[in-house]
Design an enzyme around this catalytic site. Structure first.
Site, PDB file in Angstrom:
ATOM      1  N   GLY A 107       0.823  -1.207   0.000  1.00  0.00           N
ATOM      2  CA  GLY A 107       0.000   0.000   0.000  1.00  0.00           C
ATOM      3  C   GLY A 107       0.851   1.248   0.000  1.00  0.00           C
ATOM      4  O   GLY A 107       2.002   1.231   0.424  1.00  0.00           O
ATOM      5  N   ARG A 108       0.256   2.313  -0.519  1.00  0.00           N
ATOM      6  CA  ARG A 108       0.959   3.591  -0.565  1.00  0.00           C
ATOM      7  C   ARG A 108      -0.051   4.709  -0.304  1.00  0.00           C
ATOM      8  O   ARG A 108      -1.200   4.641  -0.729  1.00  0.00           O
ATOM      9  CB  ARG A 108       1.608   3.770  -1.943  1.00  0.00           C
ATOM     10  CG  ARG A 108       2.534   4.973  -2.033  1.00  0.00           C
ATOM     11  CD  ARG A 108       2.715   5.446  -3.463  1.00  0.00           C
ATOM     12  NE  ARG A 108       3.088   4.399  -4.393  1.00  0.00           N
ATOM     13  CZ  ARG A 108       4.333   4.167  -4.804  1.00  0.00           C
ATOM     14  NH1 ARG A 108       5.319   4.891  -4.331  1.00  0.00           N
ATOM     15  NH2 ARG A 108       4.582   3.223  -5.680  1.00  0.00           N
TER      16      ARG A 108
ATOM     17  N   VAL B 186       4.824   4.382   2.513  1.00  0.00           N
ATOM     18  CA  VAL B 186       4.587   3.044   1.948  1.00  0.00           C
ATOM     19  C   VAL B 186       4.387   2.031   3.070  1.00  0.00           C
ATOM     20  O   VAL B 186       5.007   2.132   4.128  1.00  0.00           O
ATOM     21  CB  VAL B 186       5.782   2.623   1.050  1.00  0.00           C
ATOM     22  CG1 VAL B 186       5.641   1.180   0.573  1.00  0.00           C
ATOM     23  CG2 VAL B 186       5.898   3.564  -0.147  1.00  0.00           C
TER      24      VAL B 186
ATOM     25  N   ASP C 279     -12.768   9.810  11.894  1.00  0.00           N
ATOM     26  CA  ASP C 279     -12.374   9.677  10.483  1.00  0.00           C
ATOM     27  C   ASP C 279     -12.719   8.292   9.958  1.00  0.00           C
ATOM     28  O   ASP C 279     -11.926   7.667   9.253  1.00  0.00           O
ATOM     29  CB  ASP C 279     -10.879   9.960  10.321  1.00  0.00           C
ATOM     30  CG  ASP C 279     -10.493  10.199   8.857  1.00  0.00           C
ATOM     31  OD1 ASP C 279     -11.381  10.584   8.059  1.00  0.00           O
ATOM     32  OD2 ASP C 279      -9.322   9.994   8.501  1.00  0.00           O
TER      33      ASP C 279
END
Length: 361
Positions: free
Chosen positions: A39-40, A45, A158
């Site tokens: 994932g990034r 990363v 969030d």
């Protein structure tokens, strides 16, 4: 894949080795063997890895140049402090934080989490079919984790599909606590991705509580049912218009929570809408799911269902085990952070948090 490389300056720090993934250098403890990047984001990363001492698969998140933005640094510190205290199977576990070599000049932070296969955003966007049992189980776990957080006096602030990690067994865990707060803390900074933001936040109300998380859960549940966002607003005013189009125009007594007269006038100035019943938007959904959704997406936060009551809703029948819903208090004082702290003090507080993860002698 992860590629083992020499240290960039030719000096190998004790206890560290070096890998590159997606053109990003990882300087990590030698007990961790990276596998591949998974994932990034704006932070940096994430890679999957194996702890060679325990054989456990973990996720390592590198937050690059964390002090470049003071708000981002505060978010990272907040997550470190909160996750050290919370313990629940529907909340992501922070297993380790790597201690940097240089106490007063480190810039990157490496967080080690339990490894999950995917997130709810990817699942919603996929072609994988979701049965009513899937929808119910995802919602149950989200509410269960949220009940724990709220009982510990914490608002997440969030919640969105991308912050809900899922594994192959459909187990769900809430993550990303950079915006979380205790009830007592006054909040002025940005909260909640717009599409999942409650009306009281869109209307800039100061006095908000756990209901903001319930609204976000309702938006997420609607997205699970329909496989697309229910309120994909382009900006705040458009977001409010989309909400009114669905939930309908509000009576004066439903607007009493709005403490800003200008905001109240704006809502009253919108064209009349009788609203759209959720059963028309999601015609194939379980009627009990529709009823619960209707109770979560209520414009007036004082009339919105609570997390505890949502778990007792008939749609959840057969899933709730009271003994599996611990009410634990996280020490509130430990989560209080001076929002005006400068970088050096944030760095020192991060270092102190990292020391908690050192192996006990």
């Amino acid at each position: 894949m992860a590629m083992l490389v020499d240290p960039p300056n030719g000096i190998r720090q004790e206890g560290k080795h070096y890998y590159t993934m997606w053109q990003t250098l990882f300087e990590i403890d030698t007990k961790y063997v990276p596998i591949k990047p998974i994932g990034r984001g704006a932070y940096g990363v994430v890679c999957s890895s194996i702890n060679s001492e325990t054989n456990e698969r973990v996720a390592i998140k590198k937050i690059h140049n964390v002090f470049e933005n003071r708000i981002d640094a505060l978010r990272t510190l907040r997550e470190l402090k909160l996750l050290r205290h919370v313990r629940h199977e529907n909340v992501i576990s922070l297993k380790d934080v790597m201690l940097p070599t240089h106490r007063y000049s480190f810039r990157d932070v490496y967080l080690v989490y339990e490894l999950m296969d995917s997130d709810l955003n990817q699942i919603i966007k996929s072609s994988q079919s979701l049965s009513d049992d899937h929808c119910k189980y995802f919602l149950f776990q989200l509410l269960r984790g949220l009940k724990y957080l709220h009982s510990a006096n914490i608002l997440h602030r969030d919640l969105k599909p991308g912050n809900l990690l899922v594994n192959a067994n459909c187990d769900l865990k809430i993550c990303d606590f950079g915006l979380a707060r205790t009830y007592e803390q006054f909040m002025t900074e940005y909260v909640v991705t717009r599409w999942y933001r409650a009306p009281e936040l869109l209307l800039c109300c100061d006095n908000y509580g756990t209901s903001i998380d319930v609204w976000s859960v309702g938006c997420i549940f609607a997205e699970i049912l329909g496989r697309k966002p229910i309120f994909p607003g382009t900006e705040c005013l458009n977001q409010l218009k989309l909400i009114i189009n669905v939930v309908g125009s509000q009576q004066d007594w439903d607007l009493q929570f709005i403490d800003n007269q200008k905001a109240r006038r704006f809502i009253k100035s919108l064209p009349f809408s009788k609203g759209t019943h959720f059963s028309h938007i999601y015609p194939h959904a379980n009627p009990l799911a529709i009823d619960l959704l209707q109770r979560m997406l209520v414009f007036d936060p004082t009339k919105r269902i609570s997390v505890s009551d949502a778990l007792l809703h008939p749609y959840m029948e057969g899933l709730l085990e009271p003994e599996c819903n611990p009410s634990e208090n996280v020490p509130v004082s430990s989560l209080e952070i001076d929002e005006n702290m400068e970088g050096d003090m944030i760095r020192e507080m991060m270092w102190e948090e990292m020391l908690h993860y050192l192996p006990r002698a």
